[in-house]
Write an enzyme that holds these catalytic residues in place. Structure first.
Site, PDB file in Angstrom:
ATOM      1  N   ARG A 266       0.845  -1.185   0.000  1.00  0.00           N
ATOM      2  CA  ARG A 266       0.000   0.000   0.000  1.00  0.00           C
ATOM      3  C   ARG A 266       0.886   1.243   0.000  1.00  0.00           C
ATOM      4  O   ARG A 266       2.046   1.195   0.425  1.00  0.00           O
ATOM      5  CB  ARG A 266      -0.921   0.019   1.226  1.00  0.00           C
ATOM      6  CG  ARG A 266      -1.860  -1.179   1.304  1.00  0.00           C
ATOM      7  CD  ARG A 266      -2.644  -1.157   2.614  1.00  0.00           C
ATOM      8  NE  ARG A 266      -3.574  -2.278   2.699  1.00  0.00           N
ATOM      9  CZ  ARG A 266      -3.285  -3.462   3.199  1.00  0.00           C
ATOM     10  NH1 ARG A 266      -2.052  -3.698   3.666  1.00  0.00           N
ATOM     11  NH2 ARG A 266      -4.181  -4.424   3.248  1.00  0.00           N
ATOM     12  N   LYS A 291      -1.841  -2.844   7.514  1.00  0.00           N
ATOM     13  CA  LYS A 291      -3.195  -2.399   7.839  1.00  0.00           C
ATOM     14  C   LYS A 291      -3.883  -3.357   8.800  1.00  0.00           C
ATOM     15  O   LYS A 291      -4.657  -2.954   9.660  1.00  0.00           O
ATOM     16  CB  LYS A 291      -4.000  -2.266   6.548  1.00  0.00           C
ATOM     17  CG  LYS A 291      -5.398  -1.702   6.741  1.00  0.00           C
ATOM     18  CD  LYS A 291      -6.101  -1.553   5.407  1.00  0.00           C
ATOM     19  CE  LYS A 291      -7.508  -0.994   5.598  1.00  0.00           C
ATOM     20  NZ  LYS A 291      -8.212  -0.833   4.306  1.00  0.00           N
ATOM     21  N   HIS A 361      -3.085   1.901  -5.840  1.00  0.00           N
ATOM     22  CA  HIS A 361      -3.826   0.656  -5.710  1.00  0.00           C
ATOM     23  C   HIS A 361      -3.970  -0.059  -7.056  1.00  0.00           C
ATOM     24  O   HIS A 361      -4.167  -1.279  -7.084  1.00  0.00           O
ATOM     25  CB  HIS A 361      -5.197   0.920  -5.085  1.00  0.00           C
ATOM     26  CG  HIS A 361      -5.274   0.468  -3.657  1.00  0.00           C
ATOM     27  ND1 HIS A 361      -4.415   0.921  -2.691  1.00  0.00           N
ATOM     28  CD2 HIS A 361      -6.093  -0.426  -3.033  1.00  0.00           C
ATOM     29  CE1 HIS A 361      -4.712   0.348  -1.535  1.00  0.00           C
ATOM     30  NE2 HIS A 361      -5.716  -0.482  -1.720  1.00  0.00           N
ATOM     31  N   ARG A 364      -0.969  -2.159  -7.061  1.00  0.00           N
ATOM     32  CA  ARG A 364      -1.130  -3.190  -6.021  1.00  0.00           C
ATOM     33  C   ARG A 364      -2.031  -4.303  -6.541  1.00  0.00           C
ATOM     34  O   ARG A 364      -1.723  -5.486  -6.402  1.00  0.00           O
ATOM     35  CB  ARG A 364      -1.714  -2.555  -4.753  1.00  0.00           C
ATOM     36  CG  ARG A 364      -2.148  -3.561  -3.681  1.00  0.00           C
ATOM     37  CD  ARG A 364      -2.608  -2.795  -2.435  1.00  0.00           C
ATOM     38  NE  ARG A 364      -3.398  -3.609  -1.541  1.00  0.00           N
ATOM     39  CZ  ARG A 364      -2.890  -4.422  -0.610  1.00  0.00           C
ATOM     40  NH1 ARG A 364      -1.589  -4.535  -0.497  1.00  0.00           N
ATOM     41  NH2 ARG A 364      -3.678  -5.105   0.193  1.00  0.00           N
ATOM     42  N   HIS A 387      -3.811  -9.066   3.826  1.00  0.00           N
ATOM     43  CA  HIS A 387      -5.237  -9.051   4.141  1.00  0.00           C
ATOM     44  C   HIS A 387      -5.481  -9.731   5.483  1.00  0.00           C
ATOM     45  O   HIS A 387      -4.913 -10.792   5.765  1.00  0.00           O
ATOM     46  CB  HIS A 387      -6.033  -9.775   3.050  1.00  0.00           C
ATOM     47  CG  HIS A 387      -6.277  -8.944   1.842  1.00  0.00           C
ATOM     48  ND1 HIS A 387      -6.699  -9.456   0.641  1.00  0.00           N
ATOM     49  CD2 HIS A 387      -6.157  -7.604   1.630  1.00  0.00           C
ATOM     50  CE1 HIS A 387      -6.829  -8.498  -0.251  1.00  0.00           C
ATOM     51  NE2 HIS A 387      -6.491  -7.363   0.331  1.00  0.00           N
ATOM     52  N   TYR A 396     -10.673 -11.385  -6.039  1.00  0.00           N
ATOM     53  CA  TYR A 396      -9.757 -11.728  -7.120  1.00  0.00           C
ATOM     54  C   TYR A 396     -10.149 -13.028  -7.809  1.00  0.00           C
ATOM     55  O   TYR A 396      -9.652 -13.328  -8.898  1.00  0.00           O
ATOM     56  CB  TYR A 396      -8.321 -11.812  -6.588  1.00  0.00           C
ATOM     57  CG  TYR A 396      -7.816 -10.470  -6.144  1.00  0.00           C
ATOM     58  CD1 TYR A 396      -7.358  -9.529  -7.057  1.00  0.00           C
ATOM     59  CD2 TYR A 396      -7.848 -10.112  -4.796  1.00  0.00           C
ATOM     60  CE1 TYR A 396      -6.924  -8.287  -6.652  1.00  0.00           C
ATOM     61  CE2 TYR A 396      -7.415  -8.861  -4.375  1.00  0.00           C
ATOM     62  CZ  TYR A 396      -6.950  -7.959  -5.313  1.00  0.00           C
ATOM     63  OH  TYR A 396      -6.528  -6.720  -4.907  1.00  0.00           O
TER      64      TYR A 396
END
Length: 416
Positions: A266, A291, A361, A364, A387, A396
């Site tokens: 990110r 994150k 992004h 990414r 994640h 995805y």
């Protein structure tokens, strides 16, 4: 050092505010401003001193009151001499106020102000509540401030002076206004969520007599309703090829783009990188605070390592700060996440890549898409890109073309 003609040096140093000008030059040089920048700013602040003297100023502390008049005078003179209609006010005001902030203690430029807390007087302690009681990260608290700032602006536009005047109809009309501003549904939903938390807190603290949070509606956002904003690997190579690595900015941007497309980082994770996160001996790259609240250690790709070395040796400014990436113009400060996304957007547009909301992004997503195309399972992909939940990676599966093709063929149809 900067002016070769002694007559020019004598004129500047002989000015009634010559000491202030010299202190300003020392400050500029100490913050690594380019010579050409100093050559352009010194004559401007000297002209400001002469203008102030003609208006009767004899002391530095009298100068702030004359800034507006000087800017107006210079803009009019510039238009008269060049015929240009472009506003020059920012280019004139900036150096003058910067000089005053250096030589005049307590002077604050009229440029960008610190981001104030909306409703700080009406509902005190709300942002401390977000940080201390709810444990939200600083970046998340900033998004609350941004959302509530829009709400405060809206109340000002419709003439509501106090949150005690709030009603369900006002809250509903605000959400309609936000939804009609062309924003994504997820953005409107985020604003609504921030407003609901704010209203519940105001009721809890006894500021609002009733809890109005239920009156804030939000659009329905369905999971997996969209597809990732990835681009093909051929387009990724076009983006990378568009970076001119002959100067400091190009070397920095190339390293940033490689981090985005290689590890799927990110923007804020790249902005937070420090020299201590790069283990050259063990060839590892550490991302200490992701994150999801965990850390990741990646093998340091030799391509990424070479790009980082090139920037560290020939592009990064000399500084005691341990951050890896810095602004390429003075004053040299660590680059922020918004700037990283802006640079990614710049190179995507330069390469002619047509993608919704181009930015960091996009690259990414492209890194993740390459892993999916290589038949990595979604759990592995999610762990790689940080994640917290496998559900975040499920989107995805919508672009796993080969698997979708097999599903579409059905039992036995692949034989045909």
């Amino acid at each position: 050092k900067y002016f070769t003609k002694m007559s020019t040096v004598d004129r500047y140093q002989g000015s009634w505010m010559g000491a202030g000008i010299e202190n300003y030059v020392v400050w500029l040089a100490g913050h690594d401003y380019k010579d050409r920048c100093i050559w352009s700013r010194v004559p401007l602040v000297f002209a400001f001193g002469e203008f102030a003297s003609s208006r009767g100023a004899t002391a530095i502390d009298e100068l702030p009151a004359l800034v507006d008049a000087f800017v107006e005078f210079r803009v009019a003179d510039q238009h008269r001499r060049t015929g240009s209609t472009r506003s020059m006010a920012k280019e004139i005001r900036g150096p003058v106020e910067q000089m005053l902030s250096i030589v005049l203690p307590g002077f604050e430029p009229t440029g960008r102000r610190p981001f104030a807390e909306p409703f700080a007087e009406a509902v005190p302690g709300f942002f401390d509540y977000l940080s201390r009681e709810r444990g939200l990260r600083p970046l998340t608290v900033h998004t609350y401030r941004f959302s509530l700032d829009h709400f405060a602006d809206y109340l000002g536009r419709i003439g509501v002076d106090s949150i005690l005047e709030l009603s369900p109809s006002i809250l509903s009309s605000y959400m309609v206004d936000r939804a009609g501003a062309g924003l994504a549904k997820s953005t409107v939903r985020g604003d609504a969520g921030a407003l609901r938390v704010f209203l519940r807190y105001a009721h809890r603290e006894g500021i609002l007599a009733s809890d109005l949070s239920a009156a804030v509606g939000w659009p329905q956002v369905y999971r997996l309703s969209d597809i990732p904003r990835s681009i093909s690997w051929a387009d990724v190579n076009k983006v990378l090829a568009g970076v001119d690595r002959r100067d400091e900015t190009g070397r920095r941007d190339y390293a940033i783009l490689l981090l985005l497309v290689t590890y799927g980082l990110r923007g804020r994770e790249i902005a937070a990188l420090t020299l201590d996160d790069i283990d050259w001996k063990r060839e590892r790259l550490a991302i200490p605070e992701r994150k999801a609240g965990h850390s990741t250690a990646f093998p340091l790709s030799w391509v990424v390592g070479e790009a980082l070395l090139d920037y560290l040796r020939h592009g990064r400014p000399t500084t005691d700060d341990r951050h890896v990436f810095f602004r390429s113009v003075a004053p040299h400060r660590p680059i922020g996440s918004a700037a990283i996304s802006s640079r990614a957007r710049h190179y995507l547009l330069k390469a002619g890549i047509n993608v919704p909301r181009p930015g960091a992004h996009t690259l990414r997503h492209s890194a993740v898409q390459r892993l999916v195309d290589a038949n990595f399972d979604l759990k592995t992909v999610g762990d790689f890109i940080g994640h917290r939940s496998a559900r975040s990676t499920e989107i995805y599966a919508k672009v796993d073309i080969e698997s979708l093709r097999l599903i579409a063929l059905g039992n036995g149809e692949e034989v045909l």
